[in-house]
Design a protein around this motif. Structure first.
Motif, PDB file in Angstrom:
ATOM      1  N   ASP A   1      -6.933  -2.003   0.545  1.00 19.83           N
ATOM      2  CA  ASP A   1      -7.798  -1.598   1.821  1.00 19.83           C
ATOM      3  C   ASP A   1      -8.756  -2.444   2.320  1.00 19.83           C
TER       4      ASP A   1
ATOM      5  N   GLU B   1      -4.414   6.722 -12.962  1.00 20.05           N
ATOM      6  CA  GLU B   1      -4.970   7.126 -11.675  1.00 20.05           C
ATOM      7  C   GLU B   1      -6.089   6.158 -11.317  1.00 20.05           C
ATOM      8  N   SER B   2      -7.130   5.764 -12.090  1.00 23.89           N
ATOM      9  CA  SER B   2      -8.170   4.992 -11.577  1.00 23.89           C
ATOM     10  C   SER B   2      -7.543   3.548 -11.122  1.00 23.89           C
TER      11      SER B   2
ATOM     12  N   GLU C   1       1.559  12.328  -9.721  1.00 20.03           N
ATOM     13  CA  GLU C   1       0.666  13.618  -9.471  1.00 20.03           C
ATOM     14  C   GLU C   1       1.893  14.715  -9.719  1.00 20.03           C
TER      15      GLU C   1
ATOM     16  N   TRP D   1       1.862   6.966  -6.728  1.00 22.31           N
ATOM     17  CA  TRP D   1       0.681   7.843  -6.964  1.00 22.31           C
ATOM     18  C   TRP D   1       1.239   9.222  -6.686  1.00 22.31           C
TER      19      TRP D   1
ATOM     20  N   GLU E   1      -6.223   3.866  -7.965  1.00 24.59           N
ATOM     21  CA  GLU E   1      -7.279   3.864  -6.880  1.00 24.59           C
ATOM     22  C   GLU E   1      -7.652   2.573  -6.710  1.00 24.59           C
TER      23      GLU E   1
ATOM     24  N   VAL F   1       0.613   4.482  -2.584  1.00 22.93           N
ATOM     25  CA  VAL F   1       0.508   5.711  -2.422  1.00 22.93           C
ATOM     26  C   VAL F   1       1.625   6.318  -2.791  1.00 22.93           C
TER      27      VAL F   1
ATOM     28  N   LYS G   1      -5.699   0.563  -4.768  1.00 25.86           N
ATOM     29  CA  LYS G   1      -5.578   0.790  -3.230  1.00 25.86           C
ATOM     30  C   LYS G   1      -6.903   0.336  -2.666  1.00 25.86           C
ATOM     31  N   ARG G   2      -8.020   0.545  -3.371  1.00 26.86           N
ATOM     32  CA  ARG G   2      -9.251   0.141  -2.762  1.00 26.86           C
ATOM     33  C   ARG G   2      -9.224  -1.676  -2.419  1.00 26.86           C
TER      34      ARG G   2
ATOM     35  N   GLY H   1      -8.271  13.373 -13.753  1.00 33.24           N
ATOM     36  CA  GLY H   1      -8.258  11.846 -13.414  1.00 33.24           C
ATOM     37  C   GLY H   1      -7.420  11.405 -14.779  1.00 33.24           C
TER      38      GLY H   1
ATOM     39  N   LYS I   1       0.724  -1.286  -0.031  1.00 29.45           N
ATOM     40  CA  LYS I   1       0.057  -0.116  -0.002  1.00 29.45           C
ATOM     41  C   LYS I   1       0.799   1.277  -0.146  1.00 29.45           C
TER      42      LYS I   1
END
Ligand SMILES: Nc1nc2c(ncn2[C@@H]2O[C@H](COP(=O)(O)OP(=O)(O)OP(=O)(O)O)[C@@H](O)[C@H]2O)c(=O)[nH]1
Ligand SMILES: [Mg+2]
Length: 436
Positions: free
Chosen positions: A175, A164-165, A150, A146, A168, A143, A171-172, A160, A139
């Motif tokens: 999590d 990026e997606s 950016e 990412w 994400e 991050v 990451k989800r 976006g 994780k």
């Protein structure tokens, strides 16, 4: 990971500013590199090449300078290599760029240790904890990369894009998995707490073997308990806490536990994930801190273990009262004149292999056990079977006579733990007794 050919890159830092207490410096270089070698071998693989690299300032993009990288590519046959281990923490960017530059899979020290824990974990709890550590590590990588993306987009972080997606989404997923594992570990933790409470009710003292990896904890555990925990000249042979009873004269018993070894720069992800196992140490009445006298770095290792104990929540006072230093492998080195370690109130020298000092260690434990027991003279109405049998079950009875003054009374002399004396008082409040 099995039977890999490993290329070990050992950075050595000239500038102490970059040490961040985890990377090589000149002082501990030899023992640290020996330790990393055994970490590499713990993957059941072979260290095929090894290179020490002097570094003054690590490069933010590649860690090593491009001169060093080109030198490695031209001087070593990387086709023979399956994996490169860099013995320090790499940032996600450095990691990715190095993999590209060498065109090889690379792991850093944190990943290496997580990987070994993964191989060693046997119980369900151990496996869950390693998985949690691994996901937490992944994780941070996501991050950080990412953030990196950016920055590359010149700060247009609201815009976006496909990258990026995907990140994400990853990451989800991570999590959700982390949450699931944490929930499972909460159940494990509750069971442990229950067991701990039960053990305390049993009123046995708990002694926990702790110390640097490979110091001889399991060897001592096996000798004292006649158990057969895996003893091996390798790092992290033990991952899951083991527990066993040790018998002493007068029917006294203690609980001895064998725990996971510590190491320098133990990844924080692992400390957090292994909290449940480490918490087990808090129920210990005494900590048997085992040191490997044959290791020239023994003083640093001892200080690191003490530092880690602080880190997981022991107070100065806890350590002062609980620590018993066990200087093991005395057969390989008996010179301890230069070793400066804190909390030297209680200590002993042992050789688990030659079985020296173990009787002394048992005596030391017995003396501490004795301190916890009280000598009491009970006056029990004659032939009261229930009190008699309670005392025989919960204390050590060393004298039992009819009173010479009052023949209706039995005088029973016992050694009893303070916990059991309190139990006796509440169970049989009308019975007289006095301390001897
Ligand atoms: N010469 C010598 N070797 C010892 C002694 N005690 C242990 N060893 C050896 O040291 C190695 C590590 O012993 P272990 O008992 O597995 O050490 P540990 O502290 O449990 O190690 P981990 O579980 O990996 O943290 C084994 O090869 C043992 O045979 C000793 O007193 N003298
Ligand atoms: Mg062990």
């Amino acid at each position: 990971m099995n039977n890999y050919n490993i290329f070990l890159l050992l950075p050595i830092f000239k500038n102490l500013k970059f040490l961040q207490n985890e990377i090589f410096n000149q002082e501990n270089f030899i023992s640290r590199s020996a330790e990393t070698r055994s970490l590499g071998e713990a993957l059941n693989s072979k260290i095929f090449y090894e290179k020490i690299i002097n570094i003054s300032i690590p490069k933010s993009s590649l860690f090593f300078s491009s001169t060093v990288i080109n030198e490695i590519i031209s001087n070593f046959n990387l086709d023979l290599i399956d994996l490169i281990i860099v013995d320090c923490s790499l940032s996600p960017v450095q990691h990715r760029n190095l993999e590209k530059a060498f065109n090889k899979k690379i792991i850093d020290r944190t990943q290496l240790i997580i990987e070994i824990f993964g191989l060693r974990a046997k119980t369900k709890e151990g496996k869950l904890q390693v998985e949690l550590a691994n996901l937490s590590f992944q994780k941070t990588r996501l991050v950080r990369s990412w953030t990196h993306l950016e920055r590359q987009r010149g700060g247009l972080s609201k815009v976006g894009g496909p990258g990026e997606s995907q990140l994400e989404l990853d990451k989800r997923i991570i999590d959700t998995k982390i949450k699931q594992i944490k929930n499972l570990l909460i159940t494990v933790k509750k069971t442990r707490e229950l067991q701990r409470r039960r053990r305390k009710i049993n009123s046995k003292l708990i002694f926990s073997l702790v110390g640097y990896t490979n110091s001889g904890k399991s060897s001592i555990f096996n000798n004292l308990t006649k158990a057969e925990v895996l003893v091996k000249d390798m790092v992290f042979a033990t991952l899951d806490t083991k527990m066993s009873l040790v018998n002493f004269p007068e029917k006294k018993q203690i609980i001895l536990t064998d725990t996971v070894g510590f190491i320098s720069a133990l990844p924080t992800e692992l400390i957090t994930a292994f909290n449940a196992s480490l918490e087990e140490l808090f129920s210990a009445d005494f900590l048997l801190l085992v040191h490997d006298l044959s290791n020239e770095n023994v003083e640093n290792q001892a200080n690191l273990v003490i530092q880690t104990l602080f880190q997981i929540g022991f107070s100065e006072q806890d350590l002062e009262t609980k620590i018993i230093h066990v200087f093991n492998k005395q057969d390989l080195n008996s010179d301890t004149t230069d070793i400066k370690i804190k909390y030297m109130d209680k200590f002993i020298y042992t050789s688990a292999v030659e079985k020296n000092g173990l009787a002394g260690l048992k005596q030391l434990i017995f003396n501490l056990l004795e301190k916890n027991f009280l000598n009491i003279n009970f006056s029990i109405p004659l032939n009261n079977q229930s009190i008699n049998s309670w005392l025989y079950k919960n204390s050590y009875v060393y004298d039992n006579k009819i009173c010479q003054i009052d023949f209706e009374i039995n005088k029973i002399k016992v050694k009893i733990s303070s916990v059991n004396l309190n139990k006796f008082k509440s169970k049989f409040p009308h019975i007289n007794f006095n301390f001897i």
